[in-house]
Design a protein around this motif. Structure first.
Motif, short mmCIF file in Angstrom:
data_model
loop_
_atom_site.label_atom_id
_atom_site.label_comp_id
_atom_site.label_asym_id
_atom_site.label_seq_id
_atom_site.Cartn_x
_atom_site.Cartn_y
_atom_site.Cartn_z
N LEU A 117 -8.36 -29.97 9.80
CA LEU A 117 -9.03 -31.26 9.73
C LEU A 117 -8.60 -31.96 8.45
CD1 LEU A 117 -11.14 -33.08 11.16
CD2 LEU A 117 -12.88 -32.01 9.70
N VAL A 118 -7.97 -33.13 8.61
CA VAL A 118 -7.38 -33.82 7.47
C VAL A 118 -7.98 -35.22 7.38
CG1 VAL A 118 -5.23 -34.70 6.47
CG2 VAL A 118 -5.24 -32.52 7.71
N GLN A 119 -8.35 -35.62 6.17
CA GLN A 119 -8.88 -36.97 5.98
C GLN A 119 -7.72 -37.95 5.87
OE1 GLN A 119 -11.80 -37.23 2.88
NE2 GLN A 119 -12.75 -39.03 3.82
N ASP A 120 -7.85 -39.08 6.59
CA ASP A 120 -6.77 -40.07 6.56
C ASP A 120 -7.03 -41.10 5.46
OD1 ASP A 120 -8.61 -41.96 7.53
OD2 ASP A 120 -7.98 -41.70 9.61
N ASP A 121 -6.11 -42.04 5.30
CA ASP A 121 -6.18 -43.01 4.21
C ASP A 121 -7.35 -43.97 4.35
OD1 ASP A 121 -3.95 -41.85 3.15
OD2 ASP A 121 -2.54 -43.30 4.05
N ALA A 122 -7.86 -44.12 5.59
CA ALA A 122 -8.95 -45.08 5.82
C ALA A 122 -10.32 -44.43 5.72
CB ALA A 122 -8.77 -45.73 7.19
N GLY A 123 -10.35 -43.17 5.35
CA GLY A 123 -11.64 -42.49 5.23
C GLY A 123 -12.07 -41.77 6.48
N GLY A 124 -11.28 -41.87 7.54
CA GLY A 124 -11.56 -41.14 8.76
C GLY A 124 -10.88 -39.78 8.73
N PHE A 125 -10.78 -39.17 9.92
CA PHE A 125 -10.21 -37.83 9.99
C PHE A 125 -9.14 -37.75 11.08
CE2 PHE A 125 -14.36 -37.22 8.09
CZ PHE A 125 -14.10 -36.33 7.06
N GLU A 126 -8.27 -36.78 10.92
CA GLU A 126 -7.27 -36.44 11.92
C GLU A 126 -7.28 -34.93 12.12
OE1 GLU A 126 -3.51 -37.81 10.52
OE2 GLU A 126 -4.02 -39.95 10.71
N LEU A 127 -6.89 -34.52 13.31
CA LEU A 127 -6.64 -33.10 13.57
C LEU A 127 -5.14 -32.87 13.52
CD1 LEU A 127 -9.05 -32.07 16.48
CD2 LEU A 127 -8.96 -31.07 14.19
N PHE A 149 -3.31 -35.82 15.46
CA PHE A 149 -4.10 -36.45 16.50
C PHE A 149 -5.32 -37.12 15.87
CE2 PHE A 149 -2.02 -32.65 18.12
CZ PHE A 149 -1.31 -33.16 19.20
N PRO A 150 -5.75 -38.26 16.43
CA PRO A 150 -6.90 -38.96 15.85
C PRO A 150 -8.21 -38.24 16.15
CG PRO A 150 -6.25 -40.03 17.87
CD PRO A 150 -5.23 -38.95 17.62
N VAL A 151 -9.20 -38.51 15.32
CA VAL A 151 -10.54 -37.98 15.53
C VAL A 151 -11.47 -39.16 15.82
CG1 VAL A 151 -12.51 -36.88 14.38
CG2 VAL A 151 -10.21 -35.90 14.16
N ALA A 152 -12.24 -39.07 16.86
CA ALA A 152 -13.14 -40.15 17.25
C ALA A 152 -14.18 -40.39 16.16
CB ALA A 152 -13.83 -39.80 18.56
N PRO A 153 -14.52 -41.64 15.90
CA PRO A 153 -15.53 -41.94 14.88
C PRO A 153 -16.84 -41.20 15.14
CG PRO A 153 -14.45 -43.95 15.64
CD PRO A 153 -14.00 -42.86 16.55
N GLY A 154 -17.39 -40.64 14.07
CA GLY A 154 -18.67 -39.97 14.17
C GLY A 154 -18.64 -38.57 14.71
N THR A 155 -17.45 -38.00 14.90
CA THR A 155 -17.37 -36.65 15.48
C THR A 155 -16.92 -35.61 14.45
OG1 THR A 155 -15.08 -36.97 16.20
CG2 THR A 155 -16.82 -37.58 17.75
N ALA A 156 -16.77 -36.01 13.19
CA ALA A 156 -16.32 -35.05 12.19
C ALA A 156 -16.88 -35.44 10.82
CB ALA A 156 -14.79 -35.01 12.13
N ALA A 157 -17.06 -34.41 10.02
CA ALA A 157 -17.46 -34.60 8.63
C ALA A 157 -16.71 -33.58 7.79
CB ALA A 157 -18.96 -34.42 8.48
N ALA A 158 -16.60 -33.88 6.52
CA ALA A 158 -15.91 -32.95 5.63
C ALA A 158 -16.55 -31.58 5.73
CB ALA A 158 -15.94 -33.48 4.20
N GLY A 159 -15.71 -30.57 5.84
CA GLY A 159 -16.19 -29.20 5.92
C GLY A 159 -16.42 -28.69 7.32
N ASP A 160 -16.35 -29.56 8.33
CA ASP A 160 -16.51 -29.11 9.71
C ASP A 160 -15.39 -28.17 10.12
OD1 ASP A 160 -18.79 -30.58 10.04
OD2 ASP A 160 -17.94 -32.05 11.43
#
Length: 793
Positions: free
Chosen positions: A161-171, A178-189
């Motif tokens: 799980l990697v945080q992207d430049d916009a503050g979201g996440f990628e797998l 691959f993108p991560v849908a908004p609201g489906t991940a948090a740091a440490g998940d």
């Protein structure tokens, strides 16, 4: 275009090329490089440049069919600015531009590169682009299956799980993101838990064949089908293309794989409106006797049907039996064994590589049909395996469905009841709109045909491999002159603006390689003696494959060790008899590569290959020149594939996409134009360059000489070796079956019956005079091909 009230074939009223020249545009050969070639190609006699796809493709793509952004011209290929400069150069020289486009699919190998696909993965059914891609969400439990995971026991453990430049996440999975849908991940998940909450499911790559739930291009997971039949999808994928015509940059289009479209006729109608009725060709494979649907808005096909006809003129029918006996057993040649072979290879594809497509069809069978899933899948696969052409276009081509249903019942009488139930569902008899099942069946049958025949059977059926070409039927061994004249006359009546070709980026072997291999039909006994003797010295534990491999080697000789190994590996895995792509047989492949090395390292073996190639080469070059003149002057618009104005002994892609030395060709053409004597046929290819340039120039500069078609009568003991036709003032005469001609004592008292008068051979510049008969030995005194124009008319 317009049609008559009777529904006759539509004809283009707009600009039509006299000829085209195909260029492979890529990062190493850009649109600006193409612009630099305009002076040479103009001198060569070319009328239009014909470009491979130029919309933005996957990074590093050399072919361009994996478009990731249809809204832009690929910056790595020169960008929009490069296209503007090329158009200015071409149009300034009086030349047009024909561009290859890809409406059926998009490249998705790198999700981040394709904004549409990235949105789909991130937002699922809620994405604006969900309607653009052909996904069966319900089959995946609401998720899109992506076959990317390896064979390890716990591949999900490699997810990060990697945080992207916009503050979201990628797998991330190794190099895949691959993108991560908004609201489906948090740091440490935990990555596995995040993955379970996505609109996509990463699955083992082996599951694609049976469980994939998105339409793709054939069996290529990284090319996702696009629903161009949806209005806004068409508009957005064709906005850049529309601008080419609005701005006067492009003059015509070549349509890749129309068989993958849900509604080809509707697509072509919209394209006709978008381009203002521009010249359009379709990359459509026609089986023998099949014709394009009469309501298609296009000038015709890209010419594989012409290629098949021309090649067979230079095959000796007397060699059929001897070549059929070279490889005994299940692959004995002949129409019945070939038909059984392609049924079985297609069935293997329907049950294997494309089983997920068959399963999707099965899910569309109505519940009230009363069929269980297993019987429906089995019957659908059988009908697909029996389909005699690539596809139907309901209501056009309904007879092919009827034939497939009958054949399926014969092959599998145990499925007769299920086949009977499916028949009306696959092609409604009332002429009403086709159901989704019927539409998807049509899209799927072409996939099964292409993979089962072109990419499997063509590597197994080895009687004469020059006949195993895209758009051809290898069971049709040869075409006699009378039959070919008939086919050309029909072509002139029905498709005078369709393309003709001998080599493309997709041909299994280039025109010169095939021309040399075809000489085996005249030396069948020699090959029947050579192959077993050679195989005893250099054994490969698969005799049919050895036959194919050594025909290729001798046809393309001399070729490098590297090219030989690359071809052998691809051909053997495509054949699928002794090894395959999914699970390579390392032991077999090691033996195969050792045999190839021996052909280079063992002097006796190397000499045997070289001697056989040398024996065939003179007649092969005669075939090459003769076939080229026929193709360049027959009814239709001739295309020259890049570099083939010299001898070109290429094999299947990517071998046929190697860089071309255009500087050498331009220098040689300048020498020829400066008045050097006609070079001998056995030179470095300048004889072919001379013939190509003179034929192209005549077609461009004297179009009035190419408005009809009439066979030229011949007489004499060697008349079977002379083939000629009159296009309305341009007369083409060629030698066929040159090896037998030499064995038979030459031309003797053979002549073409031409009206009395003087004729200029535009290839050599010679002046010939006929008193009603023009002796063959005079016509072919320099080359085995002559292009005559009346001087005193």
């Amino acid at each position: 275009m317009e049609t008559t009230e009777s529904g006759d074939r539509m004809h283009t009223h707009g600009k039509t090329p006299a000829s085209t020249y195909r260029l492979q545009i890529r990062p190493s050969f850009t649109l600006d490089d193409a612009a630099g070639l305009v002076p040479y190609l103009r001198d060569l006699g070319v009328d239009w440049l014909y470009l491979s796809p130029i919309l933005t493709a996957e990074k590093g793509s050399d072919h361009g069919y994996d478009v990731v952004d249809p809204a832009t011209v690929d910056p790595d290929r020169g960008g929009r600015e490069g296209l503007v400069r090329l158009a200015a150069a071409a149009h300034g020289a009086g030349m047009g531009l024909l561009v290859d486009i890809v409406p059926n699919h998009m490249g998705v190998a790198t999700p981040r590169a394709n904004g549409w696909w990235w949105s789909l993965l991130r937002e699922g059914r809620g994405s604006r682009y969900a309607e653009a891609f052909d996904v069966d969400w319900d089959a995946g439990g609401g998720r899109l299956r992506l076959p990317v995971l390896g064979d390890g026991d716990d591949e999900e453990a490699a997810l990060r799980l990697v945080q992207d430049d916009a503050g979201g996440f990628e797998l991330h999975y190794y190099d895949h993101a691959f993108p991560v849908a908004p609201g489906t991940a948090a740091a440490g998940d935990e990555p596995a838990g995040v993955h379970a909450r996505q609109h996509y499911e990463l699955v083992n790559w082996r599951r694609a064949d049976a469980e994939l739930n998105y339409r793709r291009f054939f069996g290529v997971n990284s090319l996702a089908g696009v629903r161009v039949e949806v209005d806004w999808v068409f508009d957005e994928t064709h906005a850049q293309i529309k601008s080419w015509f609005d701005d006067g940059l492009v003059d015509g289009l070549r349509i890749d794989h129309p068989d993958g479209l849900a509604d080809p006729v509707g697509y072509l109608r919209r394209l006709h409106e978008l381009t203002g009725g521009a010249y359009v060709l379709v990359e459509k494979i026609l089986e023998p006797g099949e014709k394009l649907p009469p309501d298609w808005d296009c000038a015709g096909t890209t010419g594989y049907d012409a290629l098949a006809d021309v090649d067979r003129l230079f095959v000796d029918p007397d060699g059929r039996e001897a070549l059929s006996d070279v490889v005994p057993g299940d692959v004995v040649a002949g129409p019945a064994p070939y038909r059984q072979m392609i049924h079985d290879t297609k069935r293997a594809i329907a049950d294997g590589l494309l089983h997920s497509e068959v399963q999707r069809l099965t899910r569309l069978v109505p519940a009230d049909a009363g069929l269980d899933r297993s019987a429906a899948a089995d019957a659908l696969a059988e009908i697909l395996s029996c389909f005699p052409v690539y596809r139907s276009y309901l209501p056009h081509g309904r007879e092919y469905l009827e034939q497939a249903v009958i054949a399926a019942r014969v092959h599998r009488p145990d499925l007769s009841e299920a086949i009977t139930v499916l028949h009306p569902l696959l092609g409604p008899e009332d002429g009403g709109p086709a159901t989704e099942l019927a539409v998807r069946f049509q899209q799927t049958s072409g996939m099964v045909m292409a993979k089962g025949v072109e990419d499997t059977a063509f590597y197994r059926y080895t009687r004469l491999t020059s006949l195993n070409e895209v758009g051809a039927d290898p069971s049709e061994f040869a075409v006699e002159p009378f039959e070919l004249h008939t086919r050309f006359a029909v072509r002139q009546l029905e498709f005078p603006e369709a393309m003709t070709t001998l080599s493309t980026h997709d041909t299994k072997r280039s025109e010169d390689t095939r021309a040399r291999i075809s000489v085996l039909s005249e030396a069948a006994d020699a090959w029947a003696e050579f192959l077993p003797r050679f195989e005893s010295k250099v054994p490969i534990d698969d005799l049919p494959f050895a036959d194919l491999l050594w025909q290729a080697a001798i046809g393309a000789w001399p070729l490098s060790r590297e090219r030989s190994h690359a071809y052998a590996e691809k051909a053997a895995r495509e054949a699928g008899n002794s090894t395959c792509w999914a699970d390579p047989n390392t032991e077999f492949e090691a033996g195969m590569h050792a045999a190839i090395d021996q052909a280079f390292d063992d002097p006796a073996v190397n000499e045997a290959v070289a001697e056989m190639a040398a024996r065939l080469t003179p007649a092969g070059r005669s075939n090459s020149l003769a076939a080229k003149l026929v193709q360049l002057t027959m009814p239709g618009v001739p295309d020259v594939y890049q570099g083939t104005e010299f001898w070109d002994y290429s094999l299947v892609d990517p071998d046929n996409r190697r860089p071309v030395d255009f500087a050498a060709r331009a220098a040689a053409l300048a020498e020829l134009d400066a008045g050097s004597a006609p070079p001998p046929v056995d030179a470095d290819g300048r004889a072919k360059l001379l013939l190509v340039s003179r034929a192209l120039r005549l077609r461009r500069d004297r179009p009035e000489l190419f408005t009809g078609y009439e066979a030229i009568a011949v007489e004499g003991p060697a008349a079977q070796h002379l083939f000629g036709f009159d296009r309305g003032g341009a007369l083409s005469l060629v030698t066929r079956l040159p090896l037998r001609l030499q064995d038979g004592g030459g031309w003797q008292d053979t002549a073409a019956l031409l009206a009395p008068g003087s004729y200029r051979d535009v290839v050599t510049g010679r002046l010939l005079r006929s008193d009603g008969r023009l002796a063959a030995e005079e016509i072919f005194a320099v080359y085995p091909a002559a292009l005559l124009v009346r001087e005193d008319a």
